[in-house]
Design a protein around this motif. Structure first.
Motif, mmCIF file in Angstrom:
data_model
loop_
_atom_site.group_PDB
_atom_site.id
_atom_site.type_symbol
_atom_site.label_atom_id
_atom_site.label_comp_id
_atom_site.label_asym_id
_atom_site.label_seq_id
_atom_site.Cartn_x
_atom_site.Cartn_y
_atom_site.Cartn_z
ATOM 1 N N ASP A 1 1.723 77.158 69.216
ATOM 2 C CA ASP A 1 0.642 77.002 70.245
ATOM 3 C C ASP A 1 0.502 75.502 70.441
ATOM 4 O O ASP A 1 -0.027 75.078 71.667
ATOM 5 C CB ASP A 1 -0.535 77.531 69.257
ATOM 6 C CG ASP A 1 -0.642 78.811 68.973
ATOM 7 O OD1 ASP A 1 -0.107 79.541 69.803
ATOM 8 O OD2 ASP A 1 -1.526 79.376 68.249
ATOM 9 N N GLN A 2 0.762 74.604 69.598
ATOM 10 C CA GLN A 2 0.820 73.264 70.081
ATOM 11 C C GLN A 2 1.843 72.762 71.110
ATOM 12 O O GLN A 2 1.429 72.291 72.078
ATOM 13 C CB GLN A 2 0.929 72.212 68.705
ATOM 14 C CG GLN A 2 0.048 72.320 67.652
ATOM 15 C CD GLN A 2 0.492 71.605 66.423
ATOM 16 O OE1 GLN A 2 1.710 71.477 66.108
ATOM 17 N NE2 GLN A 2 -0.456 71.235 65.439
ATOM 18 N N ALA B 1 11.917 74.684 68.626
ATOM 19 C CA ALA B 1 11.020 74.293 69.771
ATOM 20 C C ALA B 1 11.729 74.594 71.116
ATOM 21 O O ALA B 1 11.236 75.110 71.798
ATOM 22 C CB ALA B 1 10.674 72.891 69.622
ATOM 23 N N ALA B 2 12.886 74.519 71.059
ATOM 24 C CA ALA B 2 13.684 74.807 72.313
ATOM 25 C C ALA B 2 13.626 76.177 72.591
ATOM 26 O O ALA B 2 13.555 76.530 73.715
ATOM 27 C CB ALA B 2 15.248 74.271 72.413
ATOM 28 N N GLN B 3 13.621 77.028 71.690
ATOM 29 C CA GLN B 3 13.762 78.465 72.212
ATOM 30 C C GLN B 3 12.395 78.879 72.303
ATOM 31 O O GLN B 3 12.110 79.652 73.146
ATOM 32 C CB GLN B 3 13.944 79.216 70.605
ATOM 33 C CG GLN B 3 15.365 79.157 70.437
ATOM 34 C CD GLN B 3 16.067 79.511 68.859
ATOM 35 O OE1 GLN B 3 15.024 79.370 67.947
ATOM 36 N NE2 GLN B 3 16.957 80.560 68.922
ATOM 37 N N TRP B 4 11.026 78.184 71.914
ATOM 38 C CA TRP B 4 9.855 78.324 72.255
ATOM 39 C C TRP B 4 9.652 78.208 73.895
ATOM 40 O O TRP B 4 8.940 78.776 74.618
ATOM 41 C CB TRP B 4 8.837 77.686 71.424
ATOM 42 C CG TRP B 4 8.573 77.910 70.311
ATOM 43 C CD1 TRP B 4 8.873 79.282 69.643
ATOM 44 C CD2 TRP B 4 8.221 77.267 69.049
ATOM 45 N NE1 TRP B 4 8.613 79.357 68.574
ATOM 46 C CE2 TRP B 4 8.138 78.135 68.087
ATOM 47 C CE3 TRP B 4 7.816 76.100 68.933
ATOM 48 C CZ2 TRP B 4 7.731 77.820 66.800
ATOM 49 C CZ3 TRP B 4 7.546 75.495 67.544
ATOM 50 C CH2 TRP B 4 7.414 76.339 66.476
ATOM 51 N N ARG C 1 9.294 79.827 79.659
ATOM 52 C CA ARG C 1 10.045 80.251 80.824
ATOM 53 C C ARG C 1 10.053 81.433 81.064
ATOM 54 O O ARG C 1 9.774 81.855 82.400
ATOM 55 C CB ARG C 1 11.388 79.568 80.720
ATOM 56 C CG ARG C 1 12.031 79.714 82.044
ATOM 57 C CD ARG C 1 13.759 79.648 82.167
ATOM 58 N NE ARG C 1 14.336 80.639 81.490
ATOM 59 C CZ ARG C 1 14.526 81.840 82.054
ATOM 60 N NH1 ARG C 1 14.299 81.939 83.172
ATOM 61 N NH2 ARG C 1 15.234 82.583 81.081
ATOM 62 N N ILE C 2 10.314 82.225 80.412
ATOM 63 C CA ILE C 2 10.200 83.692 80.423
ATOM 64 C C ILE C 2 8.763 83.975 80.997
ATOM 65 O O ILE C 2 8.728 85.162 81.796
ATOM 66 C CB ILE C 2 10.728 84.476 79.237
ATOM 67 C CG1 ILE C 2 12.206 84.347 79.115
ATOM 68 C CG2 ILE C 2 10.641 86.157 79.359
ATOM 69 C CD1 ILE C 2 12.737 84.677 77.796
ATOM 70 N N GLU C 3 7.991 83.547 80.496
ATOM 71 C CA GLU C 3 6.429 84.040 80.540
ATOM 72 C C GLU C 3 5.996 83.467 81.955
ATOM 73 O O GLU C 3 4.906 84.017 82.319
ATOM 74 C CB GLU C 3 5.412 83.417 79.516
ATOM 75 C CG GLU C 3 5.611 84.019 77.974
ATOM 76 C CD GLU C 3 5.099 83.370 76.896
ATOM 77 O OE1 GLU C 3 4.530 82.245 76.990
ATOM 78 O OE2 GLU C 3 5.220 83.835 75.629
ATOM 79 N N GLY C 4 6.924 82.651 82.290
ATOM 80 C CA GLY C 4 6.428 81.738 83.982
ATOM 81 C C GLY C 4 5.555 80.773 83.689
ATOM 82 O O GLY C 4 5.206 80.322 84.769
#
Length: 355
Positions: free
Chosen positions: A106-107, A142-145, A150-153
């Protein structure tokens, strides 16, 4: 004043081109002196009109994302949507060192959303991820988040800055499709060539380069000057003076400047332009990021892309550099040692909490 053509462009992906000379905007950040915001926006418009349409910034450059957001709005009003569509803004996501161990999804999303608000966009163009200390917190998570965002747009491309080869490899293996890596890369600092270039070539990653004039050392100002020793107060110059010492010292540096000056004379230009133009010839380099506080630097920035160095001139530069030593470690390794000569001068907690 010499008229230069619009800078060459580089395609990072279908439908996504950048100017090969990128305008760096760290000099507009708080701490670099007072900024006339209206004038700064006019400067950005002048750069975009001239073809330098790619702007580099960061969440930690105080006030800069907001300024670029104002520029985008003004550019849309004056030049229209088609012109604005050529503008690319590359920002950075740089969590503070003190917060790495407790960083949540979230942060991190709040950080990305804050950059979107500041820049006035629904989707960030390209986000360059940085992590101060691999041993603090979970950098890979963090990189995966960021990839999830990115996938979320929320952003178009996940990229990185100052990661070493092993950590770039780990992100790729974890399914994070890094598009670029921003690296310190100059004729003096060629660490990206040691290991990362091979991996980047295999993975389709391009380099965006900062420090191409080594904080100003690679310029006519220093040609024929004595070694300043420790009499340097500017933190950026101290940083690059350490690089000069590590690769072979002041005499080697002066030999390089003499060679660059000879090449500059043949083209009617200056040492700094030759130094940056030489980087554009290196494999995998998509662009060089050049700091510009105002329009006074526009012509010199345009000159970089316009300069076409000959193979024999590049060979002369390499012959001088071959007399020096390789810098120790991989990309940014020296700077990550906070107790070492290079890391001790870094600043690690630069984010502001304002919306």
């Amino acid at each position: 004043m010499t008229e230069y053509p619009r800078p060459d462009r580089f395609s990072l992906a279908p439908g996504y081109e950048i100017s090969r000379v990128l305008r760096g905007n760290w000099q507009l950040a708080g701490g670099h002196g007072a900024v006339d915001r209206a004038e700064a926006v006019e400067d950005m418009i002048a750069f975009a009109d001239a073809g330098i349409t790619t702007f580099d910034c960061a969440d930690i450059y105080t006030g800069v994302e907001e300024l670029i957001g104002q520029f985008r709005a003004q550019y849309l009003n004056r030049r229209g949507a088609e012109a604005l569509a050529e503008v690319r803004v590359h920002t950075k996501c740089v969590p503070d060192l003190s917060k790495l161990g407790t960083l949540t999804r979230d942060q991190l999303q709040d950080t990305i959303d804050r950059s979107r608000r500041r820049l006035g966009v629904e989707r960030l163009d390209l986000v360059q991820f940085h992590w101060w200390d691999y041993a603090a917190g979970d950098w890979l998570q963090a990189a995966q988040w960021l990839e999830e965002f990115r996938i979320e747009g929320r952003l178009q491309f996940v990229s990185g800055t100052n990661f070493d080869t092993d950590h770039v490899s780990a992100m790729l293996a974890a399914g994070v499709p890094l598009r670029t890596m921003q690296v310190q890369y100059s004729l003096l600092d060629r660490r990206p060539e040691k290991r990362m270039a091979e991996l980047a070539g295999e993975a389709g990653i391009n380099f965006l380069c900062y420090g191409t004039v080594a904080g100003g050392f690679l310029s006519d100002r220093w040609l024929g000057q004595p070694d300043p020793g420790a009499e340097i107060e500017n933190r950026s110059l101290i940083k690059y003076k350490l690089i000069i010492e590590d690769i072979g010292g002041w005499d080697l540096f002066q030999a390089l400047l003499v060679t660059l000056r000879r090449i500059a004379d043949a083209h009617g230009t200056d040492i700094a332009t030759v130094a940056s133009a030489a980087l554009l010839t290196r494999p995998l380099v998509a662009g060089v990021i050049v700091g510009a506080r105002n329009r006074a630097h526009l012509a010199s920035n345009l000159a970089i892309s316009a300069l076409k160095l000959r193979a024999i001139e590049l060979a002369e530069i390499d012959a001088v550099l071959a007399q020096g030593r390789d810098l120790e470690g991989d990309v940014y390794t020296l700077e990550r040692d906070r107790t070492g000569r290079h890391g001790a001068i870094m600043k690690y907690n630069l984010n502001k909490e304002e919306a």
